[in-house]
Design a protein around this motif. Structure first.
Motif, PDB file in Angstrom:
ATOM      1  N   SER A 137      21.058  45.313  46.112  1.00 24.35           N
ATOM      2  CA  SER A 137      19.849  44.988  45.349  1.00 24.35           C
ATOM      3  C   SER A 137      20.108  43.838  44.373  1.00 24.35           C
ATOM      4  CB  SER A 137      19.336  46.226  44.611  1.00 24.35           C
ATOM      5  OG  SER A 137      20.087  46.447  43.432  1.00 24.35           O
ATOM      6  N   HIS A 138      21.382  43.532  44.127  1.00 23.45           N
ATOM      7  CA  HIS A 138      21.725  42.379  43.294  1.00 23.45           C
ATOM      8  C   HIS A 138      22.136  41.173  44.148  1.00 23.45           C
ATOM      9  CE1 HIS A 138      21.442  44.367  39.396  1.00 23.45           C
ATOM     10  NE2 HIS A 138      21.974  45.423  39.978  1.00 23.45           N
ATOM     11  N   GLY A 139      21.876  41.272  45.438  1.00 24.72           N
ATOM     12  CA  GLY A 139      22.142  40.114  46.284  1.00 24.72           C
ATOM     13  C   GLY A 139      23.505  40.091  46.943  1.00 24.72           C
ATOM     14  N   MET A 140      24.286  41.169  46.761  1.00 23.08           N
ATOM     15  CA  MET A 140      25.611  41.208  47.378  1.00 23.08           C
ATOM     16  C   MET A 140      25.533  41.957  48.704  1.00 23.08           C
ATOM     17  SD  MET A 140      27.994  42.087  44.056  1.00 23.08           S
ATOM     18  CE  MET A 140      29.408  42.596  45.035  1.00 23.08           C
ATOM     19  N   ALA A 141      26.069  41.347  49.746  1.00 17.89           N
ATOM     20  CA  ALA A 141      26.102  42.010  51.051  1.00 17.89           C
ATOM     21  C   ALA A 141      27.434  42.750  51.167  1.00 17.89           C
ATOM     22  CB  ALA A 141      25.956  40.991  52.167  1.00 17.89           C
ATOM     23  N   VAL A 142      27.439  44.013  50.737  1.00 16.76           N
ATOM     24  CA  VAL A 142      28.676  44.784  50.702  1.00 16.76           C
ATOM     25  C   VAL A 142      28.580  45.973  51.653  1.00 16.76           C
ATOM     26  CG1 VAL A 142      30.173  46.223  49.258  1.00 16.76           C
ATOM     27  CG2 VAL A 142      29.131  44.165  48.299  1.00 16.76           C
ATOM     28  N   SER A 183      25.255  31.012  32.699  1.00 14.83           N
ATOM     29  CA  SER A 183      23.940  30.586  33.185  1.00 14.83           C
ATOM     30  C   SER A 183      23.955  30.414  34.706  1.00 14.83           C
ATOM     31  CB  SER A 183      23.570  29.248  32.526  1.00 14.83           C
ATOM     32  OG  SER A 183      24.497  28.253  32.955  1.00 14.83           O
ATOM     33  N   GLU A 184      22.762  30.372  35.278  1.00 17.88           N
ATOM     34  CA  GLU A 184      22.611  30.160  36.713  1.00 17.88           C
ATOM     35  C   GLU A 184      23.315  28.876  37.156  1.00 17.88           C
ATOM     36  OE1 GLU A 184      20.132  32.015  38.856  1.00 17.88           O
ATOM     37  OE2 GLU A 184      20.977  30.911  40.545  1.00 17.88           O
ATOM     38  N   LEU A 219      22.864  45.858  31.089  1.00 13.57           N
ATOM     39  CA  LEU A 219      22.395  45.982  29.701  1.00 13.57           C
ATOM     40  C   LEU A 219      21.771  44.681  29.201  1.00 13.57           C
ATOM     41  CD1 LEU A 219      25.376  48.005  28.127  1.00 13.57           C
ATOM     42  CD2 LEU A 219      23.301  48.859  29.229  1.00 13.57           C
ATOM     43  N   TRP A 220      20.842  44.129  29.981  1.00  6.44           N
ATOM     44  CA  TRP A 220      20.144  42.905  29.551  1.00  6.44           C
ATOM     45  C   TRP A 220      18.939  43.281  28.705  1.00  6.44           C
ATOM     46  CZ3 TRP A 220      15.251  43.262  31.503  1.00  6.44           C
ATOM     47  CH2 TRP A 220      15.075  44.028  32.683  1.00  6.44           C
ATOM     48  N   PHE A 221      18.583  42.384  27.760  1.00  8.09           N
ATOM     49  CA  PHE A 221      17.487  42.698  26.835  1.00  8.09           C
ATOM     50  C   PHE A 221      16.195  41.962  27.189  1.00  8.09           C
ATOM     51  CE2 PHE A 221      21.163  43.144  23.647  1.00  8.09           C
ATOM     52  CZ  PHE A 221      21.469  44.401  24.148  1.00  8.09           C
ATOM     53  N   ASP A 222      16.347  40.740  27.669  1.00  6.58           N
ATOM     54  CA  ASP A 222      15.151  39.920  27.872  1.00  6.58           C
ATOM     55  C   ASP A 222      14.827  39.750  29.355  1.00  6.58           C
ATOM     56  OD1 ASP A 222      15.319  39.479  24.995  1.00  6.58           O
ATOM     57  OD2 ASP A 222      16.975  38.137  25.490  1.00  6.58           O
ATOM     58  N   ALA A 223      15.842  39.383  30.109  1.00  2.00           N
ATOM     59  CA  ALA A 223      15.658  39.180  31.553  1.00  2.00           C
ATOM     60  C   ALA A 223      16.970  39.516  32.242  1.00  2.00           C
ATOM     61  CB  ALA A 223      15.273  37.728  31.829  1.00  2.00           C
ATOM     62  N   PRO A 224      16.904  39.997  33.478  1.00  2.00           N
ATOM     63  CA  PRO A 224      18.153  40.313  34.191  1.00  2.00           C
ATOM     64  C   PRO A 224      19.003  39.054  34.351  1.00  2.00           C
ATOM     65  CG  PRO A 224      16.218  41.069  35.435  1.00  2.00           C
ATOM     66  CD  PRO A 224      15.715  40.217  34.297  1.00  2.00           C
ATOM     67  N   PRO A 225      20.318  39.223  34.342  1.00  7.33           N
ATOM     68  CA  PRO A 225      21.185  38.059  34.549  1.00  7.33           C
ATOM     69  C   PRO A 225      21.032  37.516  35.961  1.00  7.33           C
ATOM     70  CG  PRO A 225      22.487  40.091  34.492  1.00  7.33           C
ATOM     71  CD  PRO A 225      21.066  40.468  34.159  1.00  7.33           C
ATOM     72  N   PRO A 226      21.475  36.279  36.190  1.00  8.27           N
ATOM     73  CA  PRO A 226      21.456  35.725  37.556  1.00  8.27           C
ATOM     74  C   PRO A 226      22.334  36.575  38.477  1.00  8.27           C
ATOM     75  CG  PRO A 226      21.969  34.012  35.927  1.00  8.27           C
ATOM     76  CD  PRO A 226      22.021  35.315  35.206  1.00  8.27           C
ATOM     77  N   PRO A 227      22.177  36.428  39.803  1.00  9.00           N
ATOM     78  CA  PRO A 227      22.989  37.210  40.744  1.00  9.00           C
ATOM     79  C   PRO A 227      24.483  37.027  40.476  1.00  9.00           C
ATOM     80  CG  PRO A 227      21.276  36.016  41.917  1.00  9.00           C
ATOM     81  CD  PRO A 227      21.236  35.537  40.496  1.00  9.00           C
ATOM     82  N   PRO A 228      25.268  38.052  40.814  1.00 13.55           N
ATOM     83  CA  PRO A 228      26.709  37.983  40.572  1.00 13.55           C
ATOM     84  C   PRO A 228      27.369  36.851  41.354  1.00 13.55           C
ATOM     85  CG  PRO A 228      26.081  40.112  41.574  1.00 13.55           C
ATOM     86  CD  PRO A 228      24.831  39.331  41.388  1.00 13.55           C
ATOM     87  N   LYS A 233      22.193  38.020  24.773  1.00  7.53           N
ATOM     88  CA  LYS A 233      20.983  38.411  25.501  1.00  7.53           C
ATOM     89  C   LYS A 233      21.160  39.757  26.189  1.00  7.53           C
ATOM     90  CE  LYS A 233      19.481  33.670  26.273  1.00  7.53           C
ATOM     91  NZ  LYS A 233      19.754  32.479  27.078  1.00  7.53           N
ATOM     92  N   GLY A 234      22.265  40.437  25.869  1.00  9.03           N
ATOM     93  CA  GLY A 234      22.542  41.745  26.453  1.00  9.03           C
ATOM     94  C   GLY A 234      23.899  42.217  25.981  1.00  9.03           C
ATOM     95  N   GLY A 235      24.327  43.360  26.490  1.00  2.19           N
ATOM     96  CA  GLY A 235      25.666  43.854  26.177  1.00  2.19           C
ATOM     97  C   GLY A 235      25.751  44.559  24.848  1.00  2.19           C
ATOM     98  N   MET A 236      26.867  44.399  24.160  1.00  2.00           N
ATOM     99  CA  MET A 236      27.146  45.215  22.984  1.00  2.00           C
ATOM    100  C   MET A 236      27.665  44.434  21.780  1.00  2.00           C
ATOM    101  SD  MET A 236      28.948  48.361  25.201  1.00  2.00           S
ATOM    102  CE  MET A 236      29.707  49.092  23.773  1.00  2.00           C
ATOM    103  N   PHE A 237      27.888  43.114  21.937  1.00  2.00           N
ATOM    104  CA  PHE A 237      28.670  42.427  20.907  1.00  2.00           C
ATOM    105  C   PHE A 237      28.095  41.091  20.440  1.00  2.00           C
ATOM    106  CE2 PHE A 237      31.645  44.648  23.834  1.00  2.00           C
ATOM    107  CZ  PHE A 237      32.071  45.649  22.964  1.00  2.00           C
ATOM    108  N   PHE A 238      28.280  40.833  19.135  1.00  2.00           N
ATOM    109  CA  PHE A 238      28.193  39.493  18.572  1.00  2.00           C
ATOM    110  C   PHE A 238      29.602  38.951  18.411  1.00  2.00           C
ATOM    111  CE2 PHE A 238      23.842  40.340  17.333  1.00  2.00           C
ATOM    112  CZ  PHE A 238      23.253  39.095  17.148  1.00  2.00           C
TER     113      PHE A 238
END
Lengths: 422, 422
Positions: B88-93, B181-182, B208-217, B319-324
């Motif tokens: 679902s994240h674009g990986m063919a596994v 970034s993409e 753990l994204w806040f605004d938008a999902p990150p780009p594909p892995p 924009k996500g995660g746990m840290f500054f």
């Protein structure tokens, strides 16, 4: 160095090959044969009700603590319990030197990581536990097989080894079933102290005695020179992966750091659940039930072996644990016979898998060939070990033990007959 | 080579030192201070009820299977689930190339074991995840810190590295919080392919994204050149120690053998319980709740930083995660300031812990000095890294975040004032 662009594998990975036993087990699981090959404890003895109560209690009393990150050392009350339990076996262990591991297999990995340099000598019993060979192998030691008799390792072999450490299983060894006698323990410790060879003592089976408890552990006799490994896999359940080590003080810090690097900590939920199960003496009732069952099946296998084996086979009736170890008449190759045994409906583990110089995969249909070729760990079998095999008596009932051993006995008799004729 | 008679430690053990962060955390736990130092997820969000139901179901439906030894690869339905999730994240596994690990920390250990030779170059981001440095260190690679900007690693630095592999955390990196970034992902993959440098992609925070999902892995863009690590620690709970890897086919066999040698298998009970929790879409409701909470606290920390930090501090709002991740004015040494910060009631992690060349323990009272001296991993801090620190916003509520950041801000202002006067 293996390169599969863009990847290059570490040189040590050439030595890491599939477990012969796991490959055999995969084969036997897929067929309706009598498997005396397994090393699994009997699942119908697992304390399901006690586990249900314990998990419910943990999830009621401390759900968040049980699911959060935790200390690398392990759950403090469990470490205290382990220290007290070891004290009851004569070991003076501070809970501060108990490290909870993700199964005692992880303990072996940490031992290899902290103690074995490439080319350093690691002495092992002959035969020895295959999982230990697998755990130590990535650290590229030179294995030295120590001569053993029915009472365990020969002290003079140990003394002459000049090993970085010697790995010993004094209680109902896997695979030999041997129990190191009291006298041998004294002599082994004396020899080790004299030669300055420290010991790694692995004791997964010590509580599974049938007639009398084994003598005190080696670690009780030489606390600063013996690193002790224990496990809940055989006394409780293996699927929670809970083991432990009690380490001499100078080693503890490095083992802890290796543990932290390996998986941060052993699942705290599992540690709390097992502690809930055992804290009020549960094992004092449970383990005797396991012993009684295994002893009964040991007897069944003993009877079957007496009835069906051809002359010229040697074995010691194990006084505990899970295994019989058979030495067959010279010239019989247990690995070569395995495919025919499986065809007839019975499986065992060829003994050559348990020798440091030995492990190669059998040429069974549907069993993957070992990857990485013949380097190191996968070197050619020592011919002197070909006529040995291991039989487990714990997961198969008495009737099937009788049938399985009868099949093996018939196959051996036929093979001997054919040899005579040739 | 360290010898404490009769023991001799492996040479690699000289590099294995205590985690600076764990030592800081121990200190802060024992005091009633505002700890912005932690890396723990918020325990009050743990799905206790779902866990209760799942454990009860597992212990009802398959208690013995859940407590017996199991396959080293992992629980088949869980591996299928993971493969579908990655798809679902674009990986063919293929599920056959998913390996369940005892936390993703174990995945890092297996990566080191199978890929890193002594002296081989392992490229890491600058800063990078301390636990990865700890996992790789026993295999004695040479760490090469790759220059990074706010979008992640610089492609030209990666291309020039000639590394055995590069270890990257593209999503809300620990410690920097940066999101690759993409465009940077495209450039990084191009550079890696051109230079023949394979990648190990670690993704504990991607969900753990806040605004938008990150780009594909990265692994979606170069399946055969990227080994992907994932975890349930941040989306569900860490205390069950459940992670996974999706490996390119030529690596899978060796990783599996390393896994088997390391702990036979990840606790099957834990695998079955987590599968029961997640199999019907639970995470689709649960993870957004985690996101919402963390986003809210990210906002609180952003506000507090704007209000209290002196001029000259740099940070990117994560924009996500746990840290500054804070870069302080030049000349301020975050490690040197930590004891005073703790005295005033707030803790953070000095950034120097996260650089490959850096980690040393701070000279805090009651914190053990690193064992093993200054060899390798414990070498002197790079001065350019001294003015950085990491703040976690997930386990402390908005009011305490405000108070904690205010304390840090005041300390920094005073320090800058004192510097001006001197």
């Amino acid at each position: 160095m293996t390169t599969t662009r863009p990847w290059t594998l570490a040189e040590r990975s050439a030595r890491m090959n599939p477990s012969v036993i796991r490959e055999i087990l995969k084969l036997t699981e897929s067929q309706s044969i009598i498997s005396l090959a397994g090393g699994l404890p009997a699942a119908d003895l697992f304390p399901v009700e006690a586990m249900r109560e314990a998990t419910a209690r943990v999830l009621h009393d401390a759900p968040r603590e049980a699911m959060q990150y935790a200390a690398s050392e392990g759950y403090a009350p469990l470490r205290e319990w382990i220290a007290a339990e070891l004290a009851s076996h004569g070991m003076a262990v501070d809970a501060a030197h108990v490290l909870v591991t993700t199964g005692s297999q992880q303990g072996l990995d940490l031992v290899g990581k902290v103690l074995a340099d490439p080319g350093s000598t690691v002495a092992v019993e002959s035969p020895t536990y295959l999982g230990a060979l697998q755990a130590f192998t990535p650290y590229e030691p030179r294995f030295l097989s120590l001569e053993c008799d029915d009472e365990g390792v020969l002290p003079e072999a140990l003394a002459a080894s000049k090993a970085r450490f010697a790995y010993l299983l004094p209680n109902f060894q896997n695979p030999s079933g041997h129990l190191m006698s009291e006298g041998r323990r004294v002599a082994v410790i004396e020899a080790a102290q004299r030669a300055g060879v420290p010991l790694v003592e692995d004791n997964p089976y010590g509580d599974l005695w049938f007639d009398a408890p084994p003598p005190p552990p080696l670690a009780a006799r030489w606390p600063e020179g013996v690193l002790y490994l224990g496990s809940f896999s055989k006394t409780l359940v293996p699927g929670l992966r809970l083991g432990f080590m009690a380490a001499p003080a100078p080693l503890y810090g490095k083992l802890l750091q290796a543990k932290q690097a390996a998986d941060l900590h052993t699942p705290i939920f599992n540690q709390r659940v097992v502690y809930e199960v055992i804290k009020d003496g549960f094992l004092k009732e449970h383990v005797p039930a396991v012993r009684a069952r295994y002893a009964q099946q040991r007897d069944a296998m003993k009877l079957a072996l007496e009835r069906h084996l051809p002359p010229g086979c040697h074995y010691v009736v194990p006084k505990g644990g899970m295994f019989f170890w058979l030495t067959l008449p010279a010239g019989i190759d247990a690995m070569a016979l395995l495919p025919e045994a499986v065809r007839r409906g019975v499986a065992y583990v060829p003994g050559s898998a348990f020798f440091a110089e030995a492990p190669t995969a059998p040429t069974l249909p549907a069993v993957a060939a070992p990857q990485g070729g013949a380097a190191g760990f996968g070197a050619a079998r020592h011919p002197a070990q070909a006529n040995t095999l291991r039989l487990s008596f714990v997961t198969v009932d008495a009737a099937r033990i009788e049938r399985g051993v009868a099949l093996i006995g018939a196959l051996l008799r036929e093979t001997l007959e054919a040899q005579k004729k040739a």
